[in-house]
Design a protein around this motif. Structure first.
Motif, mmCIF file in Angstrom:
data_model
loop_
_atom_site.group_PDB
_atom_site.id
_atom_site.type_symbol
_atom_site.label_atom_id
_atom_site.label_comp_id
_atom_site.label_asym_id
_atom_site.label_seq_id
_atom_site.Cartn_x
_atom_site.Cartn_y
_atom_site.Cartn_z
ATOM 1 N N ALA A 382 -2.773 -1.808 6.067
ATOM 2 C CA ALA A 382 -3.640 -1.811 7.364
ATOM 3 C C ALA A 382 -3.953 -0.302 7.864
ATOM 4 O O ALA A 382 -4.918 0.170 8.066
ATOM 5 C CB ALA A 382 -3.074 -2.574 8.368
ATOM 6 N N ARG A 383 -2.570 0.466 7.766
ATOM 7 C CA ARG A 383 -2.845 1.941 8.106
ATOM 8 C C ARG A 383 -3.687 2.759 7.240
ATOM 9 O O ARG A 383 -4.510 3.598 7.692
ATOM 10 C CB ARG A 383 -1.351 2.455 7.957
ATOM 11 N N GLN A 386 -7.048 1.908 7.783
ATOM 12 C CA GLN A 386 -7.799 2.598 9.036
ATOM 13 C C GLN A 386 -8.129 3.894 8.986
ATOM 14 O O GLN A 386 -9.071 4.561 9.302
ATOM 15 C CB GLN A 386 -6.419 2.437 10.152
ATOM 16 N N GLN A 391 -12.670 -1.275 8.092
ATOM 17 C CA GLN A 391 -12.488 -2.154 9.043
ATOM 18 C C GLN A 391 -12.197 -3.344 8.432
ATOM 19 O O GLN A 391 -11.382 -4.361 8.667
ATOM 20 C CB GLN A 391 -13.426 -2.202 10.173
ATOM 21 N N GLU A 394 -8.969 -3.690 6.620
ATOM 22 C CA GLU A 394 -7.901 -3.625 8.150
ATOM 23 C C GLU A 394 -7.897 -4.958 8.498
ATOM 24 O O GLU A 394 -6.654 -5.372 8.713
ATOM 25 C CB GLU A 394 -8.270 -2.596 8.980
ATOM 26 N N GLN A 424 -6.436 -8.879 16.968
ATOM 27 C CA GLN A 424 -7.101 -7.523 16.367
ATOM 28 C C GLN A 424 -7.871 -7.631 15.138
ATOM 29 O O GLN A 424 -8.718 -7.211 15.084
ATOM 30 C CB GLN A 424 -5.954 -6.538 16.237
ATOM 31 N N LEU A 428 -11.932 -6.788 14.433
ATOM 32 C CA LEU A 428 -12.453 -5.873 13.438
ATOM 33 C C LEU A 428 -13.363 -6.552 12.762
ATOM 34 O O LEU A 428 -14.515 -6.029 12.002
ATOM 35 C CB LEU A 428 -11.202 -5.526 12.500
#
Length: 885
Positions: A382-383, A386, A391, A394, A424, A428
């Motif tokens: 995920a990091r 990003q 997206q 992510e 979240q 995305l």
């Protein structure tokens, strides 16, 4: 990054065409050599060496003030930086290259360099999840290459565009674009047949164009995603056999093809598993693993290790699908993720580990990975996603992390709740217009909200998930292959859980109507899954549009209960009225009762047991609505059945005194939305065909149907077209359908509806006609005759001994044929009683609707005192599917 694989070859082959232009030969030789060496290192995944050589070449061109070669070096440098995951540097290299050439006058050389820069930019966009922008960049590159007539590079950009389209889920368009590289642009992948594929492959193999090896393999890859697995294998095999003829083909192409072949065999295995064909599953699983293990033995270069990792991950997912937990765990413990920019292998590995964790304790196996380790993998992905701006990736990482948190909870010591992670992830997915991802997080959020007692939010979330699944109907391949072939685990539960939620406690009329719509949507989704396409079209319809004298009974089978909805028109207001009943019978108990009834119903001496079991099901389905049915007195009951209920005739249900057949005309439908309500007042005209002789076709033997000759010949006496035995061929059937405007097509022949649509067929003379071939023949008639077939009659068919998926095949024939109604049998019945029933049926059809005519014909069998045809085995097999009027 493997997503570069289709276009890099074209660009790199043309790289040297402009480098060093306008320079003396001695001045360009050294940097040109450096670029070629860099290209070799890049191909093999040695990005550090490639970047070092490009820096040296760039410095030399800069000292010579050679602007175009500098711009080209920067574009190639961006590709290498992308390979390393240095996204900011990769973007800056593209921007610098564009700014360098901007002041230069237009020329063929500048056009070529511009095209190469757009190519590099397209790969950057693809690598960061911006698929639509990557497509646009490659379209721009193609236009530039066309200006200078660079055929090799044009083909490369088309292959790259196809890859971007595939990433967006548009594999049909992607496949069509790839076909264009073989100069057969008029062909369409959706229309491909085996003979057409053979011609395309021969055409490709006759041309001295190395990129066509990639084209054939790419077509195979897109056909795989489209679910056309046999054709996919045909193209991938052709790509591999063509490789030896093109020594100039890009390094690593053989590995790429082997990986695709393994993926195709894996998909065939997963499909066979979904169809409960375990022999076929084992055969193709074995072939898939053989290809994967060939790639696992590669380890010479970093690029080899990419293919090795991809093969290991695919083999791992296949072992998990096979529930071979010990072998899967052993392989998982062997896998080593290589530090790289491609994050998709990392998330795929984490997904497999997540599944394995659920079975570690039961399988008594030791894992090297804890839940915390898996959660950390998702966090890392995920990091990094990003940072790269991907997206979609992510979203996938955060949503899967939410699953881990939901399973394990506080043990992970994370600062986010599952709800926050899902929300979240959903945001995305919606931002990137990714319904194939968004539906999963909406589904999970629905579960979370329901657990919190927030029914309104839960229902809205589930409905959002179904809306996204519906938007994917026309292109189901947008879903990942693993999801496509795990319908029962990944798609079907969304429908059932929403219906469960809507029908909990005391549902309102609005809830009941919404539940009815969910049940119909589930029926449609099951048919889409059965055929692996979405060719069925529909319009929402209400009961009053069809028949105010009918009542519709919907069923939904849940693990702990059976839900039934009765829908009826209010004669005063012409509005729909819904009634609801919950029966506390478990799914297991219901299915055991149905299986016992299936066993006894075909045995003439088991009438008492049949009545007892059919009475039990009557008490569950019909008895709760006795008051409503008595009040409204409908003439017809129309059933939309769920699960194993589809495998038994509703006419057999018994109230202790009478069968349901004695009180109502009965019809089946997958849902009102699939009904054609068209009225057809044409006088009856017939086209009849069938097989009476013994036949052996494709190693299958079919006994004679002694009464079929009499059954078919009765039609010829009225002047109807007749096709019997040798005349009953697909070509003759198509010809007669086009020549006549027959409103009734009567086929008396062996047929089988099975769990596998490829094994669902009608027996023609020396040919087994598959369901898709049959529906294509019937639908081709509409090009000449506007009125649809009023009634399709299929006698002497067998629905695979009550298999639930086989019942989908029968329903599929009914709705895909284009006929308004279909009369068929759930099992093969005595052909003498069938001939008698059909004679009475057509007599009644002159005066009554189709369902009522069938009811009267069934009861007419009871009047034959010289026969034992009142036994349910003889009369109850017949079902009317579709328009009952």
């Amino acid at each position: 990054m493997k997503s570069w694989k289709q276009f890099v070859v074209a660009v790199l082959l043309s790289w040297s065409l402009v480098l060093g232009l306008d320079l003396a030969l001695n001045a360009q030789a050294a940097p040109d050599r450096l670029v070629r060496q860099a290209q070799q290192h890049y191909d093999q995944g040695r990005s550090v060496q490639a970047l070092h050589l490009l820096e040296q070449a760039g410095e030399r061109y800069q000292s010579q003030a050679a602007i175009l070669p500098q711009a080209q070096i920067l574009a190639l440098t961006s590709l290498v930086q992308q390979q390393q995951g240095n996204w900011q540097l990769a973007r800056e290299s593209i921007e610098r290259s564009l700014s360098l050439i901007a002041p230069l006058a237009t020329s063929p050389n500048k056009t070529q360099v511009q095209a190469q820069i757009w190519h590099s930019k397209g790969h950057y966009k693809l690598a960061t999840g911006q698929y639509d922008q990557a497509l646009s960049d490659w379209q721009q590159a193609e236009q530039l290459y066309r200006q200078i007539e660079d055929d090799s590079a044009i083909a490369g950009t088309i292959l790259s565009q196809a890859e971007a389209l595939g990433k967006m889920g548009f594999h049909r368009r992607a496949c069509d674009r790839t076909l264009a590289t073989i100069d057969l642009s008029e062909s369409r992948c959706t229309e491909l047949t085996q003979p057409t594929a053979v011609n395309i492959i021969k055409h490709a193999q006759s041309q001295p164009k190395p990129w066509l090896v990639d084209s054939l393999n790419s077509i195979g890859n897109h056909l795989l995603a489209m679910g056309k697995l046999k054709l996919a294998l045909q193209f991938a095999d052709a790509s591999q056999s063509s490789l030896s003829s093109f020594p100039a083909a890009k390094w690593g192409t053989d590995s790429k093809i082997r990986l695709n072949l393994g993926n195709i065999h894996q998909a065939i295995a997963l499909q066979a598993k979904e169809q409960d064909n375990f022999d076929r599953f084992k055969q193709h699983r074995r072939q898939a693993i053989a290809y994967f293990q060939q790639l696992e033995r590669l380890s010479e270069t970093p690029k080899d290790q990419d293919f090795q990792l991809a093969a290991q991950l695919n083999e791992l997912s296949l072992l998990i699908a096979s529930r071979q937990w010990s072998q899967a765990e052993q392989l998982a413990n062997k896998i080593r993720l290589i530090p790289q920019n491609d994050l998709y292998p990392q998330i795929k590995f984490a997904n497999s580990l997540k599944l394995l964790q659920r079975y570690d304790q039961a399988a008594n196996i030791a894992s090297n990975y804890s839940q915390q380790d898996i959660a950390q993998m998702y966090l890392n992905v995920a990091r990094q996603a990003q940072l790269s701006g991907d997206q979609r990736l992510e979203s996938s990482a955060l949503g899967n992390l939410g699953d881990i948190c939901q399973d394990v909870g506080a043990e992970l010591r994370l600062e986010y709740t599952p709800q926050q992670l899902y929300e979240q992830a959903l945001s995305l997915a919606q931002a990137t217009n990714s319904p194939e991802i968004a539906y999963r997080w909406q589904w999970r959020l629905g579960r979370v909200y329901r657990g919190q007692g927030l029914s309104t939010q839960a229902i809205a979330s589930y409905q959002g998930a179904l809306a996204n699944l519906d938007s994917l109907r026309s292109d189901l391949v947008a879903l990942e292959k693993e999801v496509q072939y795990e319908f029962k685990e990944q798609i079907e539960p969304v429908y059932r859980e929403l219906a469960d939620l809507l029908l909990t406690d005391v549902p309102s009329d609005r809830d009941l109507e919404a539940a009815r719509n969910v049940i119909e949507a589930l029926q449609l989704a099951e048919l889409d899954n059965y055929f692996q396409d979405a060719c069925l079209t529909f319009e929402p319809k209400s009961i009053e549009q069809l028949d105010p004298d009918a009542a519709i009974i919907y069923t939904i089978v849940l693990p702990d209960r059976l839900e039934t909805i009765l829908a009826r028109v209010n004669s005063r207001s012409s509005s729909q009225k819904f009634y609801h009943h919950t029966q506390a019978v478990t799914q297991t108990q219901l299915e055991e009762t149905i299986q016992q009834l299936q066993q006894y119903i075909t045995e003439p001496d088991r009438t008492r047991e049949v009545q007892q079991l059919a009475g039990q099901i009557y008490n569950w389905l019909i008895e709760p609505f006795t008051s409503e049915l008595g009040q409204y007195q409908p003439k017809t009951l129309v059933f939309v059945l769920d699960g194993m209920l589809q495998t038994i005739p509703m006419s057999i249900l018994y109230d202790g005194q009478q069968y349901l057949l004695e009180k109502y005309a009965i019809a089946l439908t997958p849902g009102l939305r699939l009904l054609n309500p068209q009225a057809d007042s044409r006088p009856l005209s017939f086209l009849a065909g069938g097989i009476s002789d013994y036949l052996q076709v494709d190693s299958l033997s079919f006994p004679p149907l002694n009464n079929v000759s009499e059954e078919i010949e009765s039609f010829s006496q009225s002047g109807s077209a007749v096709l019997l035995n040798q005349q009953f061929t697909p070509g003759n059937l198509l010809e007669q359908l086009n020549l006549t405007a027959a409103s009734v097509v009567h086929l008396a022949t062996h047929g089988q509806f099975s769990a596998n649509p490829q094994q669902t067929f009608l027996l023609m003379w020396e040919k087994l006609l598959t369901i898709k071939e049959f529906s294509n023949i019937l639908r081709s008639r509409t090009k000449i005759h506007l009125n649809p077939i009023k009634l399709l009659v299929l006698s002497a068919c067998d629905t695979a001994s009550g298999d639930r998926r086989a019942a989908l095949g029968l329903a599929g024939v009914a709705v895909r044929s284009g006929a308004l109604s279909t009369l068929a049998t759930l099992w093969q019945v005595h052909d003498e009683s069938t001939a008698e029933l059909m004679r009475h049926f057509y007599q009644h059809l002159k005066h009554y609707g189709k369902a009522e005519a069938l009811r009267r014909a069934q009861m007419d069998l009871w009047e034959r005192t010289d026969k034992d045809w009142k036994v349910p085995a003889f009369w109850s097999a017949y079902v009317m599917i579709g328009n009952w009027q």
